[in-house]
Structure formats: structure tokens, C-alpha cells
Design an enzyme around this catalytic site. Structure first.
Site, PDB file in Angstrom:
ATOM      1  N   ASP A 225       0.880  -1.164   0.000  1.00  2.69           N
ATOM      2  CA  ASP A 225       0.000   0.000   0.000  1.00  2.69           C
ATOM      3  C   ASP A 225       0.923   1.221   0.000  1.00  2.69           C
ATOM      4  O   ASP A 225       2.095   1.144   0.388  1.00  2.69           O
ATOM      5  CB  ASP A 225      -0.958   0.004   1.204  1.00  2.69           C
ATOM      6  CG  ASP A 225      -2.148   0.941   0.950  1.00  2.69           C
ATOM      7  OD1 ASP A 225      -2.077   1.774   0.022  1.00  2.69           O
ATOM      8  OD2 ASP A 225      -3.150   0.835   1.676  1.00  2.69           O
TER       9      ASP A 225
HETATM   10  C1  BGC Z   1      -5.017   3.270   0.010  1.00  2.00           C
HETATM   11  C2  BGC Z   1      -5.062   2.274  -1.121  1.00  2.00           C
HETATM   12  C3  BGC Z   1      -4.839   2.985  -2.427  1.00  2.00           C
HETATM   13  C4  BGC Z   1      -3.513   3.706  -2.377  1.00  2.00           C
HETATM   14  C5  BGC Z   1      -3.175   4.456  -3.647  1.00  2.00           C
HETATM   15  C6  BGC Z   1      -3.792   4.162  -0.030  1.00  2.00           C
HETATM   16  O1  BGC Z   1      -3.950   5.235   0.843  1.00  2.00           O
HETATM   17  O2  BGC Z   1      -5.058   2.583   1.235  1.00  2.00           O
HETATM   18  O3  BGC Z   1      -6.290   1.601  -1.145  1.00  2.00           O
HETATM   19  O4  BGC Z   1      -4.892   2.064  -3.481  1.00  2.00           O
HETATM   20  O5  BGC Z   1      -3.556   4.660  -1.323  1.00  2.00           O
HETATM   21  O6  BGC Z   1      -3.988   5.572  -3.778  1.00  2.00           O
END
Ligand code: BGC
Length: 765
Positions: A225
Site C-alpha cells: 500500500d
Molecule cells: C489506500 C489504497 C490505495 C492507495 C493508492 C492508499 O492510501 O489505502 O487503497 O490504493 O492509497 O492511492
């Protein structure tokens, strides 16, 4: 590709394990780089400023119903079609990996990101998530199954540890991930921010390597993530392939230094680089196989085909970014699909006096700001810039015929109440505003705003025929609404075409068939994790164990406001002829569903199972199958055959660390909700024979339950009772009293060590 990698220096191979920038991987030879972006209910392609919280803008794309809405369809075929459309838009926008689906379990209604997840139930979550992955990937775009794992709260999400016992971890929180990885084979998995039992997901070798690759056979890329990695070298050692977003390169240097210092095997760096290169090759091959189409066309029977003809726009040039012609060509068709999908997501919670559907020609007072400014998606990284947005008021007017449709925001109460009184029926839009729930924080309560409940009270007093329409991402306390309003429609969040979909359901152009994917409790205090959410000092104790969602309310026999799986229709259905038969795959259930009412409609059938005499702790019933009928004309029937997979009947045996299908009698219900059980049957299933090794630490009771050990012990006890001189003392009760004594301790009560060793040997044979 691997041979090309071997030509690279260690520094170059290490560098492949982190992004080139916020959304792309580094280029590898002629195959180039990949673009990853959110996800999950629309494509958030940023061509200007970049961020992971949905703050900066993105290119227009269709905003389909977020998972909270989509799940209420209970329909994998529909979810797959949405997935195909998402994949095609991703390609049109130059995106190679779409960051979804989110399949974390909704453990507590306060979870800030519940709108992005499907359900409190792992079976439903797994089936819908798998359909999403299949749809997206059929269009030549990789899915990224997230957030792996046990990311069930937003509070302190980058540090907190989800402290979970092995059974709930396996049976509730990992089950959907396991099903999707094994059956739909996502090309990437995104590890979560949080720790699991103390270890960060991004550094968790058990999670990312032993379980994901070893047990489940995952062969794609594990991506972090955004910002989840604390220690790059530790993450590579654990099996994380791609750290996102790309940084200044310091992490890559640390990986090289760790190899030089002998603390990180070079093979781990190579494996990560090979996985990233493999993903690039996989994506490019899938896209090449689709030729000049955007792929993922839906076959007439609803199943997507990999190579079907699509609204023919050219494959975008990845070097030059998004292809506006591509998305424009898809927008109309996808808006129609978004409307069809949204209508299938709207749950009719109650409909006293058959107030719905509305009759065109009657006058309607539409009340509330959500009728003109709909709340249709959640906040944070999944936030999509829609291609357009339908407003419920306009769509209601379009279907209202000659009837007058007035609108009042409700800010002037007297005016709104007077309009309701003057009309034939009032339609009142209630719900949560965007700033009341979002990614990044959890809610503190589940109440509707007090002023909305006051308006509802006043409107119902003036107009008994009031329909409430709800918009919200997380579960609300609906007891006051249920008591006041005769009819309630709950769309959750419905995406950009929700306005038209609501009009379709309100006027009966679509007969509602959606079902709740989460229980609506009577009070927050009744919920399973009430005392353990969101935890403290960066630890969340999952104290309710297996008893999440309906499993909790059923085990404790508690009343709920609306049960899991609940949803009404404008027609009625009969369930007949339920049978169950054991097969190699599990249990084959058959039943006939008949439309017994006066309107065409489809029925969502739910199959729950229980093991009444289970040797382990089990829920009173658990969902193990479901099916959606075709649209049935009045009087028409459909015979359903539903396979309950062995994997969904099994429990995690902590002593052998294996999945076990218990032998014995299974109860099987065909149901219209977890509390509306329509038919029941029993089936004896042979199950798995599990032999728990008998050791010095096994109790006398456990040993007596084991046929071999019991036979050996019978001889020993025969001798002991003789020496004690009173045979009756060794009757049943005496044995029961002694049954919790570990065998090894029997020596302290006079048992001969040699004889005990003989017993163990005999038991082990
Ligand atoms: C989120 C993810 C997301 C990623 C990219 C993170 O803050 O938890 O679900 O895909 O950001 O935007």
C-alpha cells in the site's frame, strides 16, 4: 525476461522493486513500465498532481456503485460485468493495474472505509471479489487484491496491530483473500498498512510468502500500500516485490547495502525483480492477445469473453498517456451499465401498505438535499471524477408522468412539511454527508444527523405516505426510521447513475432484488466489536473471535433492526423441494423458487449451514452458498442447483493447522435472509478424519476419545482400579472428573511411567 534481468547489476535489480514515481513502475527493456492506479469503483487516473487520498483531480471515468452498493446485488455475474467495464476504461486511460478490489471484512460499522468493502461475511465477499478480478483481468488489466490483510479500521492504520486468534484470522479475515487468490488469480496483491499480530503486513514473511505463495499458490506481484513499507530490506526478505510510491532511491540503496552486509539474501532481490518483470510481461501479453479492442466483452449469457469485440477504440499508447477517444467512446454505454447495476443494488428495507412502487401521475413532494446533490461515492483514494452525475430529482421527474414533482431541501422545515402534506406522497432523502465518513478515519457513532430525524418526524406526521431514501457508506442506526417511515429504500452509495436507478426502483421499472450485505443493529452497543474498537496503544484486540456480523447476533439470539441478507421485493417468492446431496466438491443443494406474486422479479436465495453437534465452536449458521434467479414472470419457477464448496464448510483446526470438514450431520437452510429461513434439510457428511497425535500433554479425555489410546488405557485402568480395590470408584463420573488431567501428570497420581510410555506408543501406531 529473467535472462535479461541477470544482465542487470544488483543496484538495477533492487531498483525494479520500487516505483518510478507515484503511479508507475520502472521501465524494463522494450516491455516498458506499468501504470497502477485506483480503483476500485472507477478509474482515478491522475495526469497532473498525484496523491493517494483523492485530493487532486483525475481524468473523468465512470463512477460505478462503490462496493457497499455493489455487494447488495449479491450477484457475481453483475459484478463481473462492472469489472469488465472498469478494465476497459482502465485501458482507455492508459492504466495497466487497477487497485482493487477491497475485500476486508466489515468488522465494525464504524470502520471509515466500509463503503469500499463488500460485506461482514467472507463467503459473499470472496465470491464478489473474485468476479471483480475476473472481469477486470479479462480486459487485459491486472487487479490488485487489497488490503492484505486484516485492515478493518482506519484509526492509526499505519501502525496498529490487528491481534487475532488463528481461527478468526483464517475463517473470517483471510477466507475471502484465499478464495480470490486461488480461483480468480489476481495479478497483484496489495499488502495493508497495519500489523498483524505484531508484524507489519509489508514485513510479514508468513503472510506474504508462506501463506500467499506457499499455501495459496500466488504467482504475481505483491505491491505495498502507498507508504506501507517501513524497512525496504525487511520487506524484500518477507516477499514484497514492489514498494509504492517510488521514492528518491534511498530504499533501493538500503536493499543493496543489506545484501552486501549479508542480512538479505540476493536471491530475494532477484525474486522480487523477476516478479515485477513477469507482471510487465503478463500484462503486455494479455493486452496483445486482445488486439485492437479494449477487451472483456460480455457474452449475451452474461459471461465475459476475453477476446470479444468491444466498442472499438484503439489500444492507448502508453508512452503518450490516456487516450480521450477511448473513454469518450465508452462513457454512454458504461453510464447505462452503471444505472442498471445501481438499480440492482437498492434494498427495499420495508414497504408497509405497499406504498411502493409509486404510481405515475400522482403528486410527489421530494425532500432533502441529496435529491439534488446526491451522495454517490466515498472519500479518499477511491474518489473518482465521474463522467456525469444523474440527480434523483430530475430522474424522478422524467418518470413521473403528469404528476407534479416539487422539491424542498428541508432547510425551511415548515415549507417542506407543507409540501409533503399537499402532495399524494413524500419521498425524503436522508443520509450522511461526504465529510461524515471517509478513508483515513473511523466514525464515532452510527447515527443519522438529528436534524434529519426531526424532519422525518414532522414530515411523517403531515404525510403518512412517506418513502425514505438512504445514502451512506457505513451502517446507520435505522430504528427511528423503521418506526416512522412506512417505506424505506437503502442504496448505500450508488455511483454516478444512482439517481436514475432510484427513480427506476421507486416507480417499479425495476423490481428491487438487492439484499443487505451487513446487519443493521438496533444499537451500536449491540455490535460485536463494540468494546474492542478501535483499540488502544496501536493494538486492536479482535475479542469477538469468529462472531462477526450476523454470526454474533445469531449466537446471542439478539434482535436486530434489519438482518443480514434482508431485502423485499414488489412480488413474493415460494421456496420448494429443498434437497442436499454430498458430492466430491462439497454439498449440492437443489430447490425450486417460484414467483408467487403479481409482478416479474428476481430472488436472491441464500444457503446457510450449521453443524449442530460440532466438536468445535461454530456460528449458529453461516452463509455457504447463494444464487440469483433470472427475472421470473408471475407464476414462473426456476430450479436452482447450488454447490456448497468444501472449503466453505471447513473450520481451521488449530492443533493440526489444517482445514477440516467435520464428519457428521449438517443442517442446511434455504433462506431469504439470515433470519428468514424458508426451508431446511439435514445431510450426513463423511468429512475429514483428523487424528490429533496423543502426547504426554494430551488430556485423559482426549486420549479416551482416540480409539487406539483408549484401548491401551483400558488395560492400564483395569490394573489401577484393581489396586485401588474399589472398581466403582472408576465409574463414569470419576473418569469425567479426571478427564482434564494431562497424561503426563498421571504419574503424580500413581501411574507407572513405563505403562504410560506403552500407552503412548500404542496410540502412535
Ligand atoms: C489506500 C489504497 C490505495 C492507495 C493508492 C492508499 O492510501 O489505502 O487503497 O490504493 O492509497 O492511492
Amino acid at each position: 525476461m529473467v535472462s535479461e534481468l541477470s544482465d542487470l547489476s544488483l543496484a538495477e535489480r533492487a531498483a525494479l522493486g520500487s516505483g518510478a514515481d507515484f503511479w508507475s513502475t520502472k521501465a524494463i527493456g522494450p516491455a516498458g513500465s506499468l501504470v497502477l492506479t485506483d480503483g476500485p469503483h472507477g478509474v482515478r487516473r491522475q495526469t497532473g498532481a498525484t496523491d493517494h487520498l483523492g485530493l487532486a483531480g483525475s481524468e473523468p471515468a465512470t463512477c460505478f456503485p462503490p462496493a457497499v452498493g455493489l455487494a447488495q446485488s449479491w450477484d457475481p455475474a453483475l459484478v463481473r460485468r462492472v469489472g469488465v467495464a472498469l478494465g476497459r476504461e482502465a485501458r482507455a486511460l492508459g492504466v495497466d493495474v487497477l487497485l482493487g478490489p477491497g475485500v476486508n471484512i466489515k468488522r465494525d460499522p464504524r470502520g471509515g472505509r466500509n463503503f469500499e468493502y463488500y460485506s461482514e461475511d467472507p463467503y459473499l465477499t470472496g465470491r464478489l471479489g473474485a468476479a471483480w478480478v475476473r472481469g477486470v483481468q479479462s480486459a487485459g488489466v491486472g487487479a490488485s487484491l487489497k488490503h492484505f490483510a486484516a485492515n478493518n479500521a482506519e484509526h492509526d492504520r499505519m501502525r496498529t496491530s490487528s491481534d487475532i486468534d488463528p481461527r478468526p484470522l483464517r475463517e473470517i479475515y483471510l477466507r475471502a483473500f484465499s478464495h480470490i487468490v486461488r480461483t480468480a488469480k489476481p495479478w497483484t496483491v496489495m499488502c495493508s498498512y497495519n500489523r498483524i499480530n505484531g508484524v507489519h503486513a509489508a514485513h510479514n514473511r508468513w503472510l506474504l510468502t508462506e501463506l500467499l505463495r506457499g499455501e495459496w499458490g500466488f504467482d504475481g506481484v505483491v505491491v505495498s500500500d502507498w507508504g506501507a513499507v517501513v524497512d525496504r530490506a525487511a520487506s524484500v526478505a518477507a516477499g514484497l516485490d514492489l514498494t509504492m510510491p517510488g521514492g528518491a532511491g534511498a530504499g533501493d540503496e538500503r536493499v543493496v547495502a543489506a545484501v552486501a552486509a549479508g542480512t538479505l539474501p540476493e536471491a530475494a532481490v532477484d525474486a522480487a525483480a523477476a516478479n515485477v518483470a513477469g507482471l510487465v510481461a503478463r500484462v503486455r501479453a494479455a493486452q496483445a492477445a486482445l488486439g485492437g479492442t479494449l477487451g472483456g466483452h460480455d457474452a449475451p449469457d452474461g459471461r465475459a469473453e476475453l477476446n470479444g469485440a468491444a466498442a472499438g477504440s484503439a489500444v492507448p499508447d502508453h508512452a503518450t498517456g490516456p487516450n480521450p477517444t477511448g473513454i469518450d467512446a465508452l462513457a454512454e454505454e458504461h453510464h447505462r451499465l452503471a444505472r442498471e447495476a445501481a438499480a440492482r443494488c437498492i434494498v427495499l428495507l420495508q414497504n408497509d401498505r405497499d406504498i411502493l412502487p409509486l404510481t405515475p401521475g400522482r403528486s410527489i413532494a421530494v425532500l432533502g438535499t441529496f435529491a439534488t446533490e446526491p451522495r454517490y461515492q466515498g472519500g479518499g483514494s477511491s474518489h473518482v471524477t465521474p463522467t456525469r452525475v444523474d440527480t434523483p430529482l430530475d430522474e424522478l421527474r422524467a418518470l413521473a408522468g403528469d404528476g407534479t414533482v416539487t422539491h424542498h431541501s428541508g432547510s425551511d422545515r415548515d415549507e417542506a412539511v407543507a409540501a409533503a402534506a399537499a402532495a399524494d406522497v413524500a419521498v425524503l432523502f436522508l443520509g450522511l454527508a461526504a465529510d461524515q465518513e471517509s478513508e483515513g478515519f473511523d466514525r464515532e457513532h452510527i447515527e443519522l444527523p438529528a436534524d434529519q430525524l426531526e424532519l422525518l418526524t414532522a414530515v411523517v406526521r403531515a404525510q403518512p405516505d412517506t418513502v425514505v431514501v438512504l445514502s451512506h457508506g457505513g451502517v446507520l442506526r435505522l430504528e427511528p426510521v423503521a418506526c416512522l417511515a412506512p417505506a424505506v429504500l437503502d442504496g448505500g452509495l450508488l455511483g454516478q447513475a444512482g439517481g436514475g436507478a432510484l427513480a427506476d426502483v421507486l416507480f417499479g421499472a425495476v423490481n428491487p432484488s438487492a439484499r443487505l450485505a451487513e446487519t443493521v443493529p438496533i444499537r451500536l452497543q449491540d455490535t460485536p466489536a463494540y468494546l474492542n474498537f478501535p483499540g488502544e496503544n496501536s493494538h486492536i484486540r479482535y475479542g469477538e473471535g469468529l462472531f462477526v456480523g450476523y454470526r454474533w447476533y445469531d449466537a446471542r439470539d439478539m434482535d436486530v433492526c434489519y438482518p443480514f441478507g434482508h431485502g423485499l421485493s414488489y412480488t413474493t417468492f415460494g421456496y420448494d423441494g429443498l434437497t442436499a446431496e454430498a458430492t466430491a466438491a462439497g454439498i449440492l443443494v437443489r430447490l425450486t423458487v417460484t414467483n408467487t406474486g403479481a409482478r416479474p422479479g428476481r430472488e436472491v436465495v441464500q444457503i446457510y449451514t450449521a453443524v449442530p453437534d460440532s466438536a468445535v465452536v461454530r456460528p449458529a449458521r453461516a452463509l455457504a452458498g447463494s444464487a440469483v434467479t433470472a427475472e421470473l414472470e408471475p407464476g414462473a419457477s426456476e430450479q436452482l442447483s447450488i454447490t456448497l464448496a468444501r472449503e466453505d464448510l471447513a473450520y481451521w483446526e488449530t492443533r493440526t493447522e489444517t482445514w477440516v470438514v467435520e464428519p457428521g450431520r449438517y443442517r442446511i437452510w434455504a433462506a431469504a435472509s439470515s433470519r428468514d429461513l424458508r426451508a431446511e434439510t439435514d445431510l450426513d457428511l463423511p468429512g475429514d478424519v483428523v487424528r490429533i497425535p496423543i502426547t504426554m500433554d494430551s488430556t485423559l479425555g482426549e486420549a479416551l476419545a482416540d480409539p487406539k489410546a483408549a484401548a491401551a488405557l483400558a488395560e492400564v485402568f483395569g490394573g489401577m482400579t484393581e489396586s485401588m480395590g474399589d472398581g466403582s470408584a472408576m465409574g463414569m463420573d470419576m473418569l469425567r472428573m479426571m478427564s482434564s488431567i494431562p497424561l503426563g501428570r498421571l504419574t503424580g497420581f500413581g501411574m507407572d511411567e513405563k505403562r504410560l510410555a506403552d500407552v503412548l506408543e500404542a496410540a502412535g501406531e
